[in-house]
Design an enzyme around this catalytic site. Structure first.
Site, PDB file in Angstrom:
ATOM      1  N   LYS A   1     -22.776 -13.357 -21.637  1.00  0.00           N
ATOM      2  CA  LYS A   1     -21.931 -13.298 -20.568  1.00  0.00           C
ATOM      3  C   LYS A   1     -21.497 -14.705 -20.007  1.00  0.00           C
ATOM      4  O   LYS A   1     -20.369 -14.885 -19.511  1.00  0.00           O
ATOM      5  CB  LYS A   1     -22.652 -12.522 -19.272  1.00  0.00           C
TER       6      LYS A   1
ATOM      7  N   LYS B   1     -15.355  -4.216 -20.158  1.00  0.00           N
ATOM      8  CA  LYS B   1     -14.474  -5.019 -19.117  1.00  0.00           C
ATOM      9  C   LYS B   1     -14.251  -6.235 -19.042  1.00  0.00           C
ATOM     10  O   LYS B   1     -13.320  -7.003 -18.796  1.00  0.00           O
ATOM     11  CB  LYS B   1     -15.341  -4.504 -17.525  1.00  0.00           C
TER      12      LYS B   1
ATOM     13  N   LYS C   1     -15.801  -4.881 -29.144  1.00  0.00           N
ATOM     14  CA  LYS C   1     -16.697  -3.835 -28.501  1.00  0.00           C
ATOM     15  C   LYS C   1     -15.844  -3.696 -27.168  1.00  0.00           C
ATOM     16  O   LYS C   1     -15.184  -4.768 -26.670  1.00  0.00           O
ATOM     17  CB  LYS C   1     -17.870  -4.549 -28.161  1.00  0.00           C
TER      18      LYS C   1
HETATM   19  P1  ADP Z   1     -19.050  -3.340 -19.805  1.00  0.00           P
HETATM   20  O1  ADP Z   1     -19.546  -4.099 -21.172  1.00  0.00           O
HETATM   21  O2  ADP Z   1     -17.681  -2.698 -19.782  1.00  0.00           O
HETATM   22  O3  ADP Z   1     -19.471  -4.248 -18.532  1.00  0.00           O
HETATM   23  P2  ADP Z   1     -21.591  -2.169 -18.916  1.00  0.00           P
HETATM   24  O4  ADP Z   1     -22.382  -3.396 -19.584  1.00  0.00           O
HETATM   25  O5  ADP Z   1     -21.279  -2.026 -17.344  1.00  0.00           O
HETATM   26  O6  ADP Z   1     -20.107  -2.099 -19.422  1.00  0.00           O
HETATM   27  O7  ADP Z   1     -21.913  -0.876 -19.451  1.00  0.00           O
HETATM   28  C1  ADP Z   1     -22.395   0.385 -19.047  1.00  0.00           C
HETATM   29  C2  ADP Z   1     -22.855   1.288 -19.984  1.00  0.00           C
HETATM   30  O8  ADP Z   1     -22.061   1.600 -21.047  1.00  0.00           O
HETATM   31  C3  ADP Z   1     -24.096   0.780 -20.971  1.00  0.00           C
HETATM   32  O9  ADP Z   1     -25.205   1.784 -21.195  1.00  0.00           O
HETATM   33  C4  ADP Z   1     -23.478   0.202 -21.942  1.00  0.00           C
HETATM   34  O10 ADP Z   1     -24.644   0.039 -22.866  1.00  0.00           O
HETATM   35  C5  ADP Z   1     -22.572   1.199 -22.277  1.00  0.00           C
HETATM   36  N1  ADP Z   1     -21.445   0.430 -23.042  1.00  0.00           N
HETATM   37  C6  ADP Z   1     -20.741  -0.189 -22.449  1.00  0.00           C
HETATM   38  N2  ADP Z   1     -19.581  -0.570 -23.308  1.00  0.00           N
HETATM   39  C7  ADP Z   1     -19.830   0.107 -24.618  1.00  0.00           C
HETATM   40  C8  ADP Z   1     -19.159   0.067 -25.891  1.00  0.00           C
HETATM   41  N3  ADP Z   1     -18.137  -0.439 -26.073  1.00  0.00           N
HETATM   42  N4  ADP Z   1     -19.672   0.968 -26.833  1.00  0.00           N
HETATM   43  C9  ADP Z   1     -20.757   1.702 -26.397  1.00  0.00           C
HETATM   44  N5  ADP Z   1     -21.529   1.699 -25.172  1.00  0.00           N
HETATM   45  C10 ADP Z   1     -21.066   1.092 -24.275  1.00  0.00           C
END
Ligand code: ADP
Ligand code: TRP
Length: 343
Positions: free
Chosen positions: A127, A212, A209
């Protein structure tokens, strides 16, 4: 999974019927990675087990300092869950900040985790590399997450694979707390992550991956031109239409695979290998699959949008259920740790 060290206290038996706990940050619009990595499992599991799902607005504060955004996204996440099939009769959906005791438990947990454990945090480093401010909240994020899980006696945590390390930290804290304060009658079950291997990482439109933070997402409720544009922008190689193609290395196919049933997936894989099937065709196929998969949820979301009071009621009732669960747990924690109450 990390093996318990030989000095660990006995692991409390995971209850036969697991308590499912998970959270999702209201830091932006939910996307296909969130759906396949986490939300789909949340929806499935809440019908089978005791479940507590919260909108992690305390966590979102580690990266967002715009109050309107935190507020709006929180209600949006609630709408999304209800539209995707969350049934408030079956389980609790609520705002993390409606159970402020998690911050109290976080403070207690800070004293049972060496800072070195957090310094090794991969998510923190990622991050900060992605441009987030390295504030203390972001650094200590996994400790709040541990409190989130353990305060409900959570034993199963459905998340995407990137959350594995955070769950390890929660397991570590649970063991250390039990060992210090209640070795003969451990208070916290050791939570297990629930991660589906076949959806370990959903790729974004740029092949990294989907996240957001990378601005490469396809939103669950994107539609019309926006959805079409995003699907058409998925990065592929530049093999000509006639050439046989390898589905296993294609981002479009990886997404098709998540939506299509086995037969359809096989059929499309074969078309890739035969040649004469272009990425444009595959993208059209994917577009159709996304639209079909979320058609019902999209209608339901539109309908629920007209009923904001209902959505708030759901969150309020969910919080009531959560608080009922938390009160005896925190009483026990305070008793065990010597935090006497004078009232
Ligand atoms: P972001 O990376 O978009 O900020 P979050 O960290 O808020 O997403 O993730 C929320 C949930 O969705 C978590 O359980 C995370 O592991 C899952 N998740 C987020 N992006 C992915 C992805 N590309 N593939 C699989 N699971 C994901
Ligand atoms: N860290 C999780 C994410 O980024 C969100 C979260 C907060 C969570 N608390 C939790 C997930 C507790 C599972 C359990 O997606």
């Amino acid at each position: 999974m990390e093996p318990p060290d030989s000095t660990s206290p006995p692991t409390p038996q995971a209850p036969d019927d697991p308590v499912v706990v998970s959270g999702i940050q209201p830091s932006g619009r939910l996307h296909l990675g969130n759906y396949f990595g986490a939300i789909r499992q949340h929806i499935e599991l809440h019908k089978q087990h005791d479940a507590f799902y919260f909108i992690a607005n305390y966590h979102a504060m580690t990266s967002v300092d715009d109050p309107d955004r935190i507020r709006e996204h929180a209600l949006d996440v609630a709408l999304d869950y209800l539209a995707l099939g969350f049934d408030p009769e079956e389980a609790a959906l609520f705002l993390q900040s409606d159970v402020p005791e998690v911050t109290e438990l976080t403070w207690i947990f800070f004293n049972h985790l060496p800072t070195s454990r957090l310094q090794k945090g991969v998510a923190y480093k990622e991050k900060v590399d992605a441009g987030l401010t390295p504030n203390a909240g972001l650094f200590n994020y996994p400790v709040l997450q541990a409190a989130d899980i353990l305060i409900y006696g959570g034993s199963r945590v459905p998340v995407g694979s990137d959350q594995k390390q955070n769950i390890e930290i929660a397991r570590d804290i649970a063991r250390r707390f039990n060992k210090t304060y209640c070795p003969d009658d451990p208070l916290f079950p050791i939570p297990e992550p629930h991660i589906l291997d076949d959806v370990a990482v959903v790729p974004g439109v740029d092949g990294r991956k989907m996240s957001k933070s990378y601005d490469n997402t396809i939103g669950i409720f994107d539609d019309g031109d926006e959805l079409q544009e995003k699907v058409m922008s998925i990065v592929t190689d530049s093999d000509p239409l006639d050439a046989p193609k390898d589905p296993e290395t294609c981002n479009v196919f990886a997404l098709i695979d998540l939506f299509a049933d086995e037969e359809k997936t096989k059929e499309i894989a074969q078309k890739y290998r035969e040649g004469g099937y272009g990425y444009g065709h595959a993208k059209q196929e994917l577009l159709g699959l996304i639209e079909e998969h979320f058609a019902e949820a999209r209608d339901k979301r539109e309908e629920l949008k007209q009923r904001p009071d209902y959505v708030r009621d759901v969150l309020r009732e969910g919080a009531k259920r959560a608080r009922k669960r938390v009160e005896p747990m925190m009483e026990r924690v305070r008793e065990l740790t010597g935090l006497v109450r004078t009232h």
